[in-house]
Design a protein around this motif. Sequence first.
Motif, mmCIF file in Angstrom:
data_model
loop_
_atom_site.group_PDB
_atom_site.id
_atom_site.type_symbol
_atom_site.label_atom_id
_atom_site.label_comp_id
_atom_site.label_asym_id
_atom_site.label_seq_id
_atom_site.Cartn_x
_atom_site.Cartn_y
_atom_site.Cartn_z
ATOM 1 N N GLY A 31 33.242 30.637 43.951
ATOM 2 C CA GLY A 31 32.916 31.523 42.843
ATOM 3 C C GLY A 31 34.115 32.313 42.353
ATOM 4 O O GLY A 31 35.228 32.213 42.881
ATOM 5 N N ALA A 32 33.864 33.137 41.338
ATOM 6 C CA ALA A 32 34.946 33.896 40.703
ATOM 7 C C ALA A 32 35.292 35.180 41.442
ATOM 8 O O ALA A 32 36.328 35.779 41.162
ATOM 9 C CB ALA A 32 34.562 34.228 39.259
ATOM 10 N N LEU A 33 34.452 35.611 42.379
ATOM 11 C CA LEU A 33 34.720 36.868 43.074
ATOM 12 C C LEU A 33 36.070 36.827 43.779
ATOM 13 O O LEU A 33 36.883 37.752 43.644
ATOM 14 C CB LEU A 33 33.606 37.163 44.079
ATOM 15 C CG LEU A 33 33.803 38.422 44.932
ATOM 16 C CD1 LEU A 33 33.876 39.666 44.051
ATOM 17 C CD2 LEU A 33 32.685 38.559 45.962
ATOM 18 N N HIS A 34 36.319 35.761 44.516
ATOM 19 C CA HIS A 34 37.585 35.653 45.243
ATOM 20 C C HIS A 34 38.762 35.532 44.275
ATOM 21 O O HIS A 34 39.855 36.031 44.547
ATOM 22 C CB HIS A 34 37.544 34.450 46.190
ATOM 23 C CG HIS A 34 36.522 34.588 47.278
ATOM 24 N ND1 HIS A 34 36.745 35.336 48.411
ATOM 25 C CD2 HIS A 34 35.260 34.106 47.387
ATOM 26 C CE1 HIS A 34 35.671 35.294 49.194
ATOM 27 N NE2 HIS A 34 34.757 34.556 48.586
ATOM 28 N N LEU A 35 38.519 34.896 43.139
ATOM 29 C CA LEU A 35 39.570 34.778 42.124
ATOM 30 C C LEU A 35 39.939 36.150 41.570
ATOM 31 O O LEU A 35 41.126 36.464 41.396
ATOM 32 C CB LEU A 35 39.105 33.855 40.996
ATOM 33 C CG LEU A 35 40.057 33.685 39.807
ATOM 34 C CD1 LEU A 35 41.379 33.070 40.258
ATOM 35 C CD2 LEU A 35 39.409 32.821 38.721
#
Length: 233
Positions: A31-35
């Motif tokens: 997902g985008a959270l880690h990005l």
Amino acid sequence: MAHMLIRHDQELNSLRRTDQFILFLNPDPTGALHLLIQESAVWKTQMESQTQQQLQPLRQHLVLTLLKALQHNAGKIVESKDTEQLYQKSVKMGLILADRSFPFHRWDGQKQQLVIDKKQPVSSQKMFQHLTELQEMMLDKEMVVRFHALRTPTSHDTRAIPWRLQINMRSDRAYDLLFQLQHNSIWMAVGATMKQHTLTQSPLATTLQSMVGKSKGRGKGKTKTPTPPKQEA
């Protein structure tokens, strides 16, 4: 005084509905959270060697990062073949339909899960037009007022992390586009969901409301002790 503070909090929440959205980012590695966490760290490192004028504000940079990832991931899904695992998994999740359009989801209380809504899906062509337009508008440094996590993400998180996105109230178009895309499956392409800011009391207002209620409760049922008449000497 407590009533005034509670009323003020309610008015602030009403205003938040006019320019704010809440995104829930899952801690899934894809997902985008880690990005966003990674990009935040890179941005802070760059701040040490560059002036603030040379960099985009962090909130703007993160929103653009999210939108670019969203368009990239959704594009890969739309372009995938029917026989590919990516396409089949996306259809099973309800991320896209057979015609490559993006449906809307709603919460089913009986099933306790998100289900596909009857609302008209957004075609892939129209969706990518919306995402491109949003990215172009977000190039304006004044467009994003706030974009941050409402609680600090940790490596042990298993629940989605809520993020607040506040858009400049002068841009009706940006708000309209985001409003149209709330509850749409497109956000699943980056492990997220998005909705308009809801009318919830702040923790302080909730505490005050409870204190006021208890104060009223203590006052009920009490009768004033009559003053005995004075006796003449």
